[in-house]
Design a protein around this motif. Structure first.
Motif, mmCIF file in Angstrom:
data_model
loop_
_atom_site.group_PDB
_atom_site.id
_atom_site.type_symbol
_atom_site.label_atom_id
_atom_site.label_comp_id
_atom_site.label_asym_id
_atom_site.label_seq_id
_atom_site.Cartn_x
_atom_site.Cartn_y
_atom_site.Cartn_z
ATOM 1 N N ASP A 15 32.467 49.574 44.521
ATOM 2 C CA ASP A 15 32.725 50.628 43.540
ATOM 3 C C ASP A 15 32.335 50.098 42.169
ATOM 4 O O ASP A 15 32.806 49.033 41.744
ATOM 5 C CB ASP A 15 34.200 51.044 43.549
ATOM 6 N N ILE A 16 31.461 50.846 41.487
ATOM 7 C CA ILE A 16 30.968 50.469 40.162
ATOM 8 C C ILE A 16 31.858 51.173 39.145
ATOM 9 O O ILE A 16 31.819 52.404 39.019
ATOM 10 C CB ILE A 16 29.497 50.866 39.999
ATOM 11 N N LEU A 17 32.665 50.420 38.418
ATOM 12 C CA LEU A 17 33.723 50.994 37.594
ATOM 13 C C LEU A 17 33.302 51.210 36.146
ATOM 14 O O LEU A 17 34.145 51.461 35.284
ATOM 15 C CB LEU A 17 34.961 50.100 37.671
ATOM 16 N N GLY A 18 32.020 51.142 35.887
ATOM 17 C CA GLY A 18 31.491 51.341 34.550
ATOM 18 C C GLY A 18 30.291 50.442 34.329
ATOM 19 O O GLY A 18 29.810 49.787 35.256
ATOM 20 N N LEU A 19 29.799 50.429 33.105
ATOM 21 C CA LEU A 19 28.680 49.561 32.765
ATOM 22 C C LEU A 19 29.036 48.111 33.115
ATOM 23 O O LEU A 19 30.152 47.661 32.879
ATOM 24 C CB LEU A 19 28.362 49.697 31.280
ATOM 25 N N ILE A 20 28.070 47.386 33.682
ATOM 26 C CA ILE A 20 28.272 45.989 34.067
ATOM 27 C C ILE A 20 27.680 45.122 32.958
ATOM 28 O O ILE A 20 26.455 44.987 32.863
ATOM 29 C CB ILE A 20 27.600 45.672 35.409
ATOM 30 N N PRO A 21 28.489 44.535 32.095
ATOM 31 C CA PRO A 21 27.954 43.816 30.931
ATOM 32 C C PRO A 21 27.116 42.599 31.325
ATOM 33 O O PRO A 21 27.443 41.871 32.266
ATOM 34 C CB PRO A 21 29.213 43.377 30.169
ATOM 35 N N ALA A 22 26.043 42.376 30.594
ATOM 36 C CA ALA A 22 25.259 41.159 30.754
ATOM 37 C C ALA A 22 26.020 39.991 30.147
ATOM 38 O O ALA A 22 26.909 40.161 29.312
ATOM 39 C CB ALA A 22 23.896 41.319 30.079
ATOM 40 N N GLY A 23 25.657 38.792 30.596
ATOM 41 C CA GLY A 23 26.290 37.600 30.044
ATOM 42 C C GLY A 23 27.272 36.974 31.012
ATOM 43 O O GLY A 23 27.104 37.048 32.226
ATOM 44 N N ALA A 24 28.330 36.372 30.486
ATOM 45 C CA ALA A 24 29.278 35.615 31.304
ATOM 46 C C ALA A 24 30.281 36.538 31.988
ATOM 47 O O ALA A 24 30.670 37.582 31.441
ATOM 48 C CB ALA A 24 30.011 34.595 30.444
ATOM 49 N N PHE A 25 30.710 36.128 33.183
ATOM 50 C CA PHE A 25 31.707 36.892 33.929
ATOM 51 C C PHE A 25 32.334 35.984 34.979
ATOM 52 O O PHE A 25 31.865 34.862 35.225
ATOM 53 C CB PHE A 25 31.072 38.115 34.608
ATOM 54 N N THR A 26 33.400 36.471 35.599
ATOM 55 C CA THR A 26 34.022 35.764 36.715
ATOM 56 C C THR A 26 34.011 36.672 37.943
ATOM 57 O O THR A 26 33.898 37.900 37.826
ATOM 58 C CB THR A 26 35.470 35.356 36.405
ATOM 59 N N ILE A 27 34.121 36.051 39.118
ATOM 60 C CA ILE A 27 34.314 36.795 40.360
ATOM 61 C C ILE A 27 35.589 36.269 41.008
ATOM 62 O O ILE A 27 35.669 35.093 41.390
ATOM 63 C CB ILE A 27 33.121 36.638 41.323
ATOM 64 N N ASP A 28 36.590 37.148 41.106
ATOM 65 C CA ASP A 28 37.874 36.797 41.691
ATOM 66 C C ASP A 28 37.926 37.331 43.119
ATOM 67 O O ASP A 28 37.827 38.542 43.333
ATOM 68 C CB ASP A 28 39.018 37.391 40.869
ATOM 69 N N THR A 29 38.083 36.435 44.098
ATOM 70 C CA THR A 29 38.041 36.805 45.510
ATOM 71 C C THR A 29 39.399 36.545 46.154
ATOM 72 O O THR A 29 40.008 35.490 45.930
ATOM 73 C CB THR A 29 36.959 35.996 46.245
ATOM 74 N N THR A 30 39.853 37.512 46.943
ATOM 75 C CA THR A 30 41.159 37.410 47.590
ATOM 76 C C THR A 30 41.074 37.907 49.025
ATOM 77 O O THR A 30 40.141 38.631 49.398
ATOM 78 C CB THR A 30 42.224 38.232 46.839
ATOM 79 N N LEU A 31 42.068 37.544 49.819
ATOM 80 C CA LEU A 31 42.198 38.013 51.192
ATOM 81 C C LEU A 31 43.258 39.104 51.214
ATOM 82 O O LEU A 31 44.434 38.856 50.962
ATOM 83 C CB LEU A 31 42.597 36.851 52.106
ATOM 84 N N LEU A 32 42.844 40.340 51.504
ATOM 85 C CA LEU A 32 43.768 41.464 51.525
ATOM 86 C C LEU A 32 44.487 41.610 52.860
ATOM 87 O O LEU A 32 45.643 42.004 52.908
ATOM 88 C CB LEU A 32 43.012 42.772 51.223
ATOM 89 N N ARG A 33 43.748 41.300 53.942
ATOM 90 C CA ARG A 33 44.311 41.493 55.282
ATOM 91 C C ARG A 33 43.883 40.337 56.165
ATOM 92 O O ARG A 33 42.750 40.290 56.650
ATOM 93 C CB ARG A 33 43.812 42.826 55.843
ATOM 94 N N PRO A 34 44.762 39.348 56.382
ATOM 95 C CA PRO A 34 44.401 38.237 57.252
ATOM 96 C C PRO A 34 44.451 38.647 58.717
ATOM 97 O O PRO A 34 45.085 39.643 59.074
ATOM 98 C CB PRO A 34 45.477 37.195 56.939
ATOM 99 N N GLY A 35 43.756 37.884 59.554
ATOM 100 C CA GLY A 35 43.790 38.153 60.982
ATOM 101 C C GLY A 35 42.966 37.143 61.749
ATOM 102 O O GLY A 35 42.086 36.497 61.199
ATOM 103 N N LYS A 36 43.245 37.016 63.050
ATOM 104 C CA LYS A 36 42.508 36.080 63.881
ATOM 105 C C LYS A 36 41.086 36.560 64.152
ATOM 106 O O LYS A 36 40.158 35.754 64.259
ATOM 107 C CB LYS A 36 43.240 35.875 65.209
#
Length: 273
Positions: free
Chosen positions: A69-90
């Motif tokens: 989902d693109i939530l607006g303009l994606i600024p050029a330059g520096a950024f972070t990517i935060d990754t999480t596990l929403l639903r664990p499973g085997k």
């Protein structure tokens, strides 16, 4: 204007610089088509897929569905990517990654990661493969679009390619990350997939015309891809009420491997003095 828009393209060999941990910076090759100070969604897709692949990887699982989902303009330059596990499973996991720039989430992706098994005895495909890369011809159909990302892409097409319905091959000579950091074939190819909305566009982005940015990108990956050329077998649909859809079957050199959908918001291009 961010520093990356003033870089000499000839000196830059990647779409992104890795600044350490989950921090990145876009280069001129990631520059968008609608604004000079934004990133194109295509390389953003690639770098976010890379982050998902690196998150608690398991040899017996792979990414199978990505919903951006693109939530607006994606600024050029520096950024972070935060990754999480929403639903664990085997055997089934749901991951999430968020690209955060200038204090807000610009893009969010959820991803199903599924366990792999040997199903070669029942392997079957119904999507029609594109004609071979060797049978295509050089194509510069993206050249009507501005921006550093578009300039970074090489294209080939087949004779039946036309606005609204086309078959084109895309390739980039640039790496996703600097410093020789390895990226998978999935990252390289999905880093071009958002181009579907421009490859067979029904309208050129000209003053007095219409703009048609996508607000999402959904990718269903039924086979692990190979190689560095992405084939896009694309249909573009436009309704009469300002909404459209770009649909593609993604090919690698061995045939179809995924499907994508992009919902479009269609509106007049604003006048800029």
């Amino acid at each position: 204007m961010p520093e990356n828009t003033t870089q000499c393209a000839a000196e830059v060999t990647s779409y992104y610089r890795h600044l350490g941990e989950n921090r990145y910076e876009s280069t001129i090759h990631a520059q968008g088509a609608w604004n000079t100070h934004e990133q194109h969604m295509a390389p953003v897709t690639g770098i976010m897929v890379h982050a998902l692949e690196q998150f608690e990887p398991r040899a017996d699982m792979r990414l199978a569905r990505l919903s951006f989902d693109i939530l607006g303009l994606i600024p050029a330059g520096a950024f972070t990517i935060d990754t999480t596990l929403l639903r664990p499973g085997k055997t089934i996991e749901l991951l999430q990654a968020e690209l955060v720039a200038e204090g807000r989430v610009a893009v969010r992706v959820t991803a199903w990661r599924l366990q792999t098994n040997d199903t070669s005895a029942v392997e079957a495909y119904e999507d029609e493969p594109m004609d071979s890369l060797e049978s295509s011809v050089p194509w510069d159909g993206l050249s009507s679009w501005p921006g550093g990302f578009i300039k970074s892409v090489q294209g080939r097409s087949h004779p039946d390619h036309r606005p609204g319905r086309g078959r084109a091959w895309l390739h980039s000579p640039y790496t996703m990350l600097d410093g020789g950091e390895h990226s998978s074939a999935l990252v390289r190819l999905l880093g071009l997939a958002d181009s579907a909305n421009g490859v067979s566009a029904r309208m050129a982005p000209v003053p007095g015309g219409f703009m048609f940015p996508n607000v999402d990108l959904s990718i269903h990956i039924y086979r692990e891809p190979v190689g560095e050329w992405l084939g896009l077998d694309t249909h573009v649909t436009i309704a009469g009420d300002g909404i459209g859809l770009t649909s593609s079957v993604l090919n690698d050199i061995n045939g179809p491997f995924a499907r994508t959908e992009q919902i479009l918001t269609i509106r007049p291009i604003p006048h800029r003095p």
